[in-house]
Design a protein around this motif. Structure first.
Motif, PDB file in Angstrom:
ATOM      1  N   GLN A  54      56.930-118.490  19.716  1.00  0.00           N
ATOM      2  CA  GLN A  54      55.913-119.180  20.277  1.00  0.00           C
ATOM      3  C   GLN A  54      56.030-117.839  21.775  1.00  0.00           C
ATOM      4  O   GLN A  54      55.108-117.625  21.676  1.00  0.00           O
ATOM      5  CB  GLN A  54      56.436-120.224  20.237  1.00  0.00           C
ATOM      6  CG  GLN A  54      54.960-120.729  20.990  1.00  0.00           C
ATOM      7  CD  GLN A  54      55.091-122.339  21.209  1.00  0.00           C
ATOM      8  OE1 GLN A  54      56.378-122.859  20.313  1.00  0.00           O
ATOM      9  NE2 GLN A  54      54.133-122.987  22.215  1.00  0.00           N
ATOM     10  N   PHE A  79      55.304-114.831  20.501  1.00  0.00           N
ATOM     11  CA  PHE A  79      52.951-114.583  20.069  1.00  0.00           C
ATOM     12  C   PHE A  79      52.826-114.837  21.292  1.00  0.00           C
ATOM     13  O   PHE A  79      51.161-114.691  21.521  1.00  0.00           O
ATOM     14  CB  PHE A  79      53.404-115.730  19.413  1.00  0.00           C
ATOM     15  CG  PHE A  79      53.890-115.371  17.732  1.00  0.00           C
ATOM     16  CD1 PHE A  79      54.523-114.276  17.682  1.00  0.00           C
ATOM     17  CD2 PHE A  79      54.285-116.311  16.939  1.00  0.00           C
ATOM     18  CE1 PHE A  79      54.757-114.292  16.071  1.00  0.00           C
ATOM     19  CE2 PHE A  79      54.391-116.419  15.493  1.00  0.00           C
ATOM     20  CZ  PHE A  79      54.641-114.640  15.445  1.00  0.00           C
ATOM     21  N   GLU A 116      49.448-111.967  22.312  1.00  0.00           N
ATOM     22  CA  GLU A 116      47.414-112.683  22.632  1.00  0.00           C
ATOM     23  C   GLU A 116      47.556-112.708  24.205  1.00  0.00           C
ATOM     24  O   GLU A 116      46.202-111.797  24.211  1.00  0.00           O
ATOM     25  CB  GLU A 116      47.469-114.239  22.514  1.00  0.00           C
ATOM     26  CG  GLU A 116      47.634-114.297  20.453  1.00  0.00           C
ATOM     27  CD  GLU A 116      47.792-116.090  21.032  1.00  0.00           C
ATOM     28  OE1 GLU A 116      46.216-116.369  20.640  1.00  0.00           O
ATOM     29  OE2 GLU A 116      48.061-116.749  20.481  1.00  0.00           O
ATOM     30  N   LYS A 126      45.721-112.469  17.240  1.00  0.00           N
ATOM     31  CA  LYS A 126      47.171-113.842  17.160  1.00  0.00           C
ATOM     32  C   LYS A 126      48.084-112.568  16.182  1.00  0.00           C
ATOM     33  O   LYS A 126      47.392-111.430  15.166  1.00  0.00           O
ATOM     34  CB  LYS A 126      46.752-114.518  15.966  1.00  0.00           C
ATOM     35  CG  LYS A 126      45.396-115.387  17.003  1.00  0.00           C
ATOM     36  CD  LYS A 126      44.986-116.635  16.290  1.00  0.00           C
ATOM     37  CE  LYS A 126      45.169-118.244  17.622  1.00  0.00           C
ATOM     38  NZ  LYS A 126      44.345-119.109  17.152  1.00  0.00           N
ATOM     39  N   PRO A 127      49.530-113.278  15.243  1.00  0.00           N
ATOM     40  CA  PRO A 127      49.994-112.631  14.854  1.00  0.00           C
ATOM     41  C   PRO A 127      49.319-111.840  13.638  1.00  0.00           C
ATOM     42  O   PRO A 127      50.003-111.006  13.163  1.00  0.00           O
ATOM     43  CB  PRO A 127      51.120-113.170  14.358  1.00  0.00           C
ATOM     44  CG  PRO A 127      51.235-114.280  15.363  1.00  0.00           C
ATOM     45  CD  PRO A 127      49.519-114.673  15.536  1.00  0.00           C
ATOM     46  N   TYR A 167      48.990-120.769  14.039  1.00  0.00           N
ATOM     47  CA  TYR A 167      49.407-118.738  14.130  1.00  0.00           C
ATOM     48  C   TYR A 167      49.650-117.907  12.783  1.00  0.00           C
ATOM     49  O   TYR A 167      48.617-117.138  12.617  1.00  0.00           O
ATOM     50  CB  TYR A 167      50.716-118.577  14.088  1.00  0.00           C
ATOM     51  CG  TYR A 167      50.726-118.166  16.224  1.00  0.00           C
ATOM     52  CD1 TYR A 167      50.294-118.091  16.789  1.00  0.00           C
ATOM     53  CD2 TYR A 167      51.837-119.473  17.252  1.00  0.00           C
ATOM     54  CE1 TYR A 167      50.685-117.527  18.689  1.00  0.00           C
ATOM     55  CE2 TYR A 167      52.294-119.245  18.305  1.00  0.00           C
ATOM     56  CZ  TYR A 167      51.709-118.980  19.056  1.00  0.00           C
ATOM     57  OH  TYR A 167      51.037-118.972  19.996  1.00  0.00           O
TER      58      TYR A 167
END
Length: 498
Positions: free
Chosen positions: A220, A223, A227, A233-234, A261
């Motif tokens: 997390q 990620f 951002e 986003k992924p 996500y």
């Protein structure tokens, strides 16, 4: 389809058949494993101390070998660490896996020549069973990212190599996967976690990333950095991403965040590895629980949590477990562990085949007032409240708050929200009501005015990471504790309450 994928798909079919056969004779397989373990360790110091030569059945084993945690077994673990041979397993271990301890400080779990290959086999079998179940082998054609600890190993004064399990395992990644592996070895060696995440992002941004593996809170964080840096986003950055492999914590409180996500395009594969062994893996999509690994040189016992801590608790074999009952997991293994309390709690969700769910840690509970609240219950209450009120969390922890007068004590929830609920009072009410519904002891205390309603305090973003940094456990395989019977964590976080 490339040759690598063609081989993997056929290998996956073969492994699935072999694993299915073991589970068709699960109890016999476990008894055979125990017999083999005892035979091999009969002439070790531990085997002689406990009369292994006279053990002919699981009942004999339980009569001669008590359940021990690391502290209770220090005599043997210290001898292994000091370089002695034939202590609990023939010869010396190849490695010592360093893990976080409790009262003993760091723990050093032996990794033997026999046990390391099953650590590797567990990860391999998880991917093969996933390919067999879904038909998706396309991730093998792109980059695969593994968020792990440093592969740099120390050597102790007695010539034994010491490191984190994820770092040890990194040395055994097969060549056909290493070519596609990120991050690079040099980046994996970075100790400072936030610097490491930024460097990993540098390396992965231009790649065709298809598989990500790691503990949810640290993925997390990765990620979030993505951002912050790109605004993406992924799946916007890596459209071919198809698999997220994770384990080490109960994923349920994180699931909403990761579904935001990923949406439904990404499969989430759960694993149950630990320094003591690779215990279970997910074999079905969607998940039906984690399939217990029965062919990896481990014999399992289970202590009902209602008896945990008793001088002579009931020890059940696989043949005697019941569904939806909380057990402490006890392991004997080819790493030279004997009736070892690994500290995790599980419950079975299926007995044909044997599938389980990891529900928490034996030391993570609250019973300051006799309520016996466990991690699984607070996780469920949090998920329910978030669903009802449109909230998302980063992390949380729960601790008892003892006050002077009757009815003044309560459970304090310190919550780091990613998305705060619009009505925080209603959120607290829902949380408290759901915990009352799940736990009759807590409900009785609330009805009897021994406890007042749970209090939710919102804490600053990154507060839980600051706590992990302060205790030297930021990143890697370290997990933030969700539940505690004391106020050590809660008191530390008070400065971060909003």
């Amino acid at each position: 389809m490339g040759l690598k994928r063609w081989i993997a798909e056929r290998w996956a079919h073969s492994r699935a058949k072999a694993i299915r056969r073991v589970h068709e004779n699960a109890v016999a397989s476990q008894h055979r494993t125990l017999k083999q373990l005892i035979y091999k360790a009969t002439n070790t110091q531990f085997g002689q101390d406990h009369g292994f030569a006279g053990i002919a059945s699981p009942a004999d084993f339980r009569a001669r070998v008590p359940v021990r945690n690391y502290e209770a077994g220090r005599k043997y673990f210290d001898a292994i660490r000091d370089g002695q041979s034939d202590v609990t397993w023939p010869g010396k271990p190849l490695y010592l896996a360093k893990t976080s301890g409790t009262t003993s400080g760091a723990k050093y779990i032996p990794i033997t020549r026999d046990s390391i290959r099953y650590q590797i086999k567990g990860a391999r079998d998880a991917l093969l069973l996933y390919i067999h179940e879904t038909g998706n082998s396309a991730f093998l054609d792109g980059r695969m990212m593994f968020l792990s600890g440093s592969p740099v190993l120390d050597t102790n004064d007695h010539g034994l190599k010491v490191g984190r399990l994820s770092g040890i395992v990194n040395h055994f990644v097969p060549s056909y996967l290493r070519r596609n592996q990120v991050p690079t070895y040099a980046t994996n060696c970075i100790e400072e976690w936030e610097q490491k995440v930024d460097k990993i992002l540098d390396e992965t941004l231009p790649e065709d990333l298809r598989l990500i593996s790691g503990i949810p809170p640290w993925v997390q964080m990765y990620f979030e950095r993505l951002e912050e840096r790109t605004g993406e986003k992924p799946l916007e950055r890596w459209p071919n991403l198809s698999l997220f492999a994770q384990g080490g914590v109960d994923f349920s409180p994180y699931e909403g965040v990761f579904r935001n996500y990923f949406d439904e395009r990404i499969d989430i594969l759960e694993l149950f590895p630990a320094s003591e062994g690779f215990f279970a893996l997910q074999d079905k999509m969607p998940s039906q629980g984690l399939l217990l690994n029965l062919a990896y040189g481990m014999y399992y016992e289970f202590i009902p949590m209602a008896e945990y801590g008793n001088e002579h608790p009931t020890r059940l074999g696989l043949e005697d477990v019941e569904l939806d009952t909380q057990y402490a997991l006890i392991v004997s293994s080819n790493a030279g562990l004997w009736a070892y309390d690994i500290g995790d709690t599980v419950k079975f969700v299926s007995k044909n085949p044997h599938r389980l769910k990891v529900t928490g840690r034996v030391k993570h509970f609250i019973s300051a007032f006799g309520e016996h609240v466990i991690v699984e219950e607070v996780n469920r209450a949090m998920i329910h409240a978030c669903e009802q009120h449109g909230a998302e969390i980063v992390e949380f922890t729960v601790a008892p708050q003892l006050a002077g007068g009757e009815g003044d004590s309560f459970h304090e929830w310190l919550v780091e929200f990613r998305q705060s609920p619009p009505d925080e009072a209603a959120f607290s009410t829902t949380l408290d009501a759901e915990l009352r519904r799940q736990n009759s002891y807590y409900d009785d205390l609330r009805n009897g005015n021994m406890l007042r309603a749970a209090v939710v305090r919102k804490i600053q973003l990154n507060a839980t990471r600051e706590y992990m940094r302060a205790i030297g456990k930021l990143g890697g395989q370290n997990k933030f504790p969700r539940l505690s019977n004391n106020r050590k964590i809660a008191d530390w976080l008070q400065d971060y309450v909003l």
